[in-house]
Write a protein that holds these residues in place. Sequence first.
Motif, PDB file in Angstrom:
ATOM      1  N   ASP A   7      35.971 -33.112  17.741  1.00 59.57           N
ATOM      2  CA  ASP A   7      35.873 -32.020  16.772  1.00 59.57           C
ATOM      3  C   ASP A   7      34.864 -32.412  15.693  1.00 59.57           C
ATOM      4  OD1 ASP A   7      39.195 -32.789  15.432  1.00 59.57           O
ATOM      5  OD2 ASP A   7      37.572 -34.042  16.187  1.00 59.57           O
ATOM      6  N   HIS A   9      33.855 -31.829  12.676  1.00 58.10           N
ATOM      7  CA  HIS A   9      33.768 -31.225  11.361  1.00 58.10           C
ATOM      8  C   HIS A   9      33.178 -32.177  10.342  1.00 58.10           C
ATOM      9  CE1 HIS A   9      38.039 -32.017  12.187  1.00 58.10           C
ATOM     10  NE2 HIS A   9      37.983 -32.666  11.063  1.00 58.10           N
ATOM     11  N   THR A  10      32.386 -31.580   9.502  1.00 60.15           N
ATOM     12  CA  THR A  10      31.702 -32.336   8.477  1.00 60.15           C
ATOM     13  C   THR A  10      32.290 -31.937   7.131  1.00 60.15           C
ATOM     14  OG1 THR A  10      29.719 -32.406   9.790  1.00 60.15           O
ATOM     15  CG2 THR A  10      29.453 -32.729   7.428  1.00 60.15           C
ATOM     16  N   ILE A  11      32.572 -32.927   6.323  1.00 58.27           N
ATOM     17  CA  ILE A  11      33.147 -32.652   5.011  1.00 58.27           C
ATOM     18  C   ILE A  11      32.103 -32.944   3.952  1.00 58.27           C
ATOM     19  CG2 ILE A  11      35.064 -33.169   3.475  1.00 58.27           C
ATOM     20  CD1 ILE A  11      36.287 -34.671   5.955  1.00 58.27           C
ATOM     21  N   LEU A  12      31.977 -32.032   3.026  1.00 60.69           N
ATOM     22  CA  LEU A  12      31.093 -32.270   1.887  1.00 60.69           C
ATOM     23  C   LEU A  12      31.968 -32.495   0.665  1.00 60.69           C
ATOM     24  CD1 LEU A  12      28.279 -32.248   0.526  1.00 60.69           C
ATOM     25  CD2 LEU A  12      28.620 -29.809   0.164  1.00 60.69           C
ATOM     26  N   ILE A  13      31.760 -33.633   0.027  1.00 61.63           N
ATOM     27  CA  ILE A  13      32.533 -33.943  -1.175  1.00 61.63           C
ATOM     28  C   ILE A  13      31.610 -33.820  -2.365  1.00 61.63           C
ATOM     29  CG2 ILE A  13      33.830 -35.743  -2.366  1.00 61.63           C
ATOM     30  CD1 ILE A  13      34.405 -36.871   0.481  1.00 61.63           C
ATOM     31  N   LYS A  14      31.901 -32.911  -3.250  1.00 62.29           N
ATOM     32  CA  LYS A  14      31.005 -32.729  -4.401  1.00 62.29           C
ATOM     33  C   LYS A  14      31.827 -32.455  -5.655  1.00 62.29           C
ATOM     34  CE  LYS A  14      30.141 -27.841  -3.362  1.00 62.29           C
ATOM     35  NZ  LYS A  14      31.287 -27.381  -4.098  1.00 62.29           N
ATOM     36  N   ASP A  26      41.644 -24.688   5.559  1.00 63.08           N
ATOM     37  CA  ASP A  26      42.095 -26.069   5.443  1.00 63.08           C
ATOM     38  C   ASP A  26      43.620 -26.132   5.563  1.00 63.08           C
ATOM     39  OD1 ASP A  26      41.498 -28.703   5.158  1.00 63.08           O
ATOM     40  OD2 ASP A  26      41.654 -28.688   2.969  1.00 63.08           O
ATOM     41  N   TYR A 120      45.234 -37.355   1.132  1.00 70.15           N
ATOM     42  CA  TYR A 120      44.719 -36.009   0.983  1.00 70.15           C
ATOM     43  C   TYR A 120      45.515 -35.030   1.834  1.00 70.15           C
ATOM     44  CZ  TYR A 120      42.044 -31.817   1.535  1.00 70.15           C
ATOM     45  OH  TYR A 120      41.697 -30.496   1.554  1.00 70.15           O
TER      46      TYR A 120
ATOM     47  N   PRO B 100      34.409 -36.350  -7.295  1.00 64.04           N
ATOM     48  CA  PRO B 100      33.437 -37.081  -8.098  1.00 64.04           C
ATOM     49  C   PRO B 100      32.996 -36.245  -9.295  1.00 64.04           C
ATOM     50  CG  PRO B 100      32.383 -36.176  -6.164  1.00 64.04           C
ATOM     51  CD  PRO B 100      33.843 -35.846  -6.043  1.00 64.04           C
ATOM     52  N   GLY B 103      26.970 -36.263  -8.106  1.00 65.77           N
ATOM     53  CA  GLY B 103      26.568 -36.691  -6.772  1.00 65.77           C
ATOM     54  C   GLY B 103      27.428 -36.072  -5.689  1.00 65.77           C
ATOM     55  N   ALA B 105      29.011 -36.645  -1.325  1.00 73.99           N
ATOM     56  CA  ALA B 105      29.163 -37.463  -0.131  1.00 73.99           C
ATOM     57  C   ALA B 105      29.335 -36.527   1.049  1.00 73.99           C
ATOM     58  CB  ALA B 105      30.375 -38.369  -0.271  1.00 73.99           C
ATOM     59  N   ILE B 107      30.604 -36.500   5.010  1.00 75.76           N
ATOM     60  CA  ILE B 107      31.303 -37.289   6.021  1.00 75.76           C
ATOM     61  C   ILE B 107      31.375 -36.464   7.292  1.00 75.76           C
ATOM     62  CG2 ILE B 107      33.470 -38.404   6.602  1.00 75.76           C
ATOM     63  CD1 ILE B 107      33.961 -38.706   3.612  1.00 75.76           C
TER      64      ILE B 107
END
Lengths: 279, 401
Positions: A7, A9-14, A26, A120, B100, B103, B105, B107
């Motif tokens: 699978d 899926h790409t996670i963007l953490i911002k 989610d 999480y 954050p 910036g 990240a 994943i």
Amino acid sequence: MSSRAPDNHTILIKPLQGWEPLRLRDIWEHRELLYFLIWRDIKVSYARTNLGVGWALLKPVLTMIVFTFIFGWLTQLPSDGVPYPIFVYAGLLPWQLFARLVSGAGSSMVANESLVTKVYFPRLIAPLSITVVGTLDFVIAVGVLLGMMWYYQIALTAGVWVLPLLVAVTIAAGLGLGLWIAALNVLCRDIGHAQPFLIQCWMFATPIIYPTSLIPEAWRTLYALNPMVGVVEGFREALFRTGGQSDSMMGMSLIVAGVLLVSGLYVFNRIEQSIADTV
Amino acid sequence: MGEVAIRVENLGKRYKIGQRVRPKSFGEMLTGLIRTPFNEAKLGLRKPPAQDGFRQCEGMVWALKDLTFEVAKGEILGVIGRNGAGKSTLLKILSRITRPTRGYAVISGRVGSLLEVGTGFHGDLTGRENIYLNGAFLGMRKTEIDRKFDEIIAFAETERFLDTPVKHYSSGMYMRLAFAVAAHLETEILFVDEVLAVGDVAFQKKCLGRIGEVAKDGRTVVFVSHNMAAIERLCTKGLYIDKGVGLSTSSVREAIGLYLGDSCNEVNWDNEIISKASIRQNGEQIEIDADYKFKQNLEIPCLGFVISDYLGNPICGTNPLIDAVPIPMTSTNAGRVHITLESPKLLNGTYRLSLWFGDGRVDYFHRQDCITFDVVNMAGLKQLPASSVGPVAPKCHWHFS
């Protein structure tokens, strides 16, 4: 050795920027966790008790007996011609669901602090689990209502179709308010202490021990801003045909509960992102 | 290989410290709650200038500053740094527990994170129930847990107590069960924070082995630990973080070198006979330095030291009188003592240094455990764990007949 589904899926953490969407997808992806949490909450709340789920029946029934004794027998409050025990029980049913959701959802973040700071998951899952468990208890307690109706020889009318809708309104209002409290409680623990008192006052502002007919006509619109007024009125109207003006009150309940739920969701979603830092 | 699993770009996290500014009234809290998102949205549109960006506001601290690195698929990144350097903050951001401040990240892949073992364990639930609950919290699917259930209980060695509520478990059993679930988390990307420091020695070894296995399986792992030996053995890449700034994403050895070179192996004292003392590992030797200043001339600056293990059990120690060091020609009242320790060779671990100073008859200075330091590979790459064979490496001549 394992068959991992690729699978992608790409996670963007911002950083947090303004009001964010609710990310319902989610939550859907975490539905198994929700299922496990519900199961845990049921299991744990009746662990080490002898009566187990029996408490879901006993709590509203005992409250009904006490209220009938004090308000029906000693104080002789009117009940629109319906036997007082069943009159009070029909009000207590949705009320206790509401109160349970407000207090349960309201304390869900602080109570799960160790989880919230270590792993999480969409935080909304915790109050949702409480909602499901509360609703199950409600369904069990409805059994007693049916028994009482048989005892008092009150036939089910065609009006019962609104009951599921009223339950939905109760859930929306209770969860919405609970989410507000959960969010505020993270910022300031005073809310947690004030909440039981709030619920107690709220109960007296809802026609549970007395009929709405006691409220002066001029005040009824304001009174109906309390979403539980319409719900309780609706319950009695559907079960006993008390002939109140419940339609406009139910409409008001629907609107207020909707506003509570949507605003609660957004405020909670907003706070959710920083809960681990502030809880 | 080559594909990027984790990309971190200018990541920064600011915390408020000290007394939290309390909203003056309930109303203020409500308006604050509603207004801040809009302010933040406005701020987001304005890009902060690069230099000015990390201005130190009062009561604010940057736990992470401008961290940028990449981890390719299948790589094992060892993150090291002193306590409070920002390692845990980094993992918390990557695991989406906190956001954050600056910036971002990216994943790619299913993420599992082990910031603690036994997350969500409930004392009233049985071992079996807790395996499912804990697994779900870690992000496992029910079918996945079903499939690995037998493996997990075999790993934890708690088969007999499966249907006992975990509150009746011994703490060792509890930790074993908790780690067993964690160890069977098979996501493409895994974040691990120092969870190895649990259980007895044998179990720790088993856990380390398990992480090694996971790594060989082609998964991407970010591993935070103070255990340099474990980092060196398991990781393919190192990231050294100091005061929130990432210093190296080069080889593991380089990162460890930075950590050792920088670890606080020096102390200063004001108005004392010893003004400064330091200890560090230099290859296979340990070097101790101390600057002294005494009120009168000394025949010999009698600096004594004792090295103890992390718990304070003494390992070795001496002073110039015991060592029968020849008395220097000139006597002074100030200078530096430099000691090179060639043996014993200490095994990997954390040690403490205590110092004494006197004129040979009376001690005028004593500091117990004044410096804590790490030793890595002083006794070579192949080592038995200090926890089972003691802290020093023996030097033997073997003869077989």
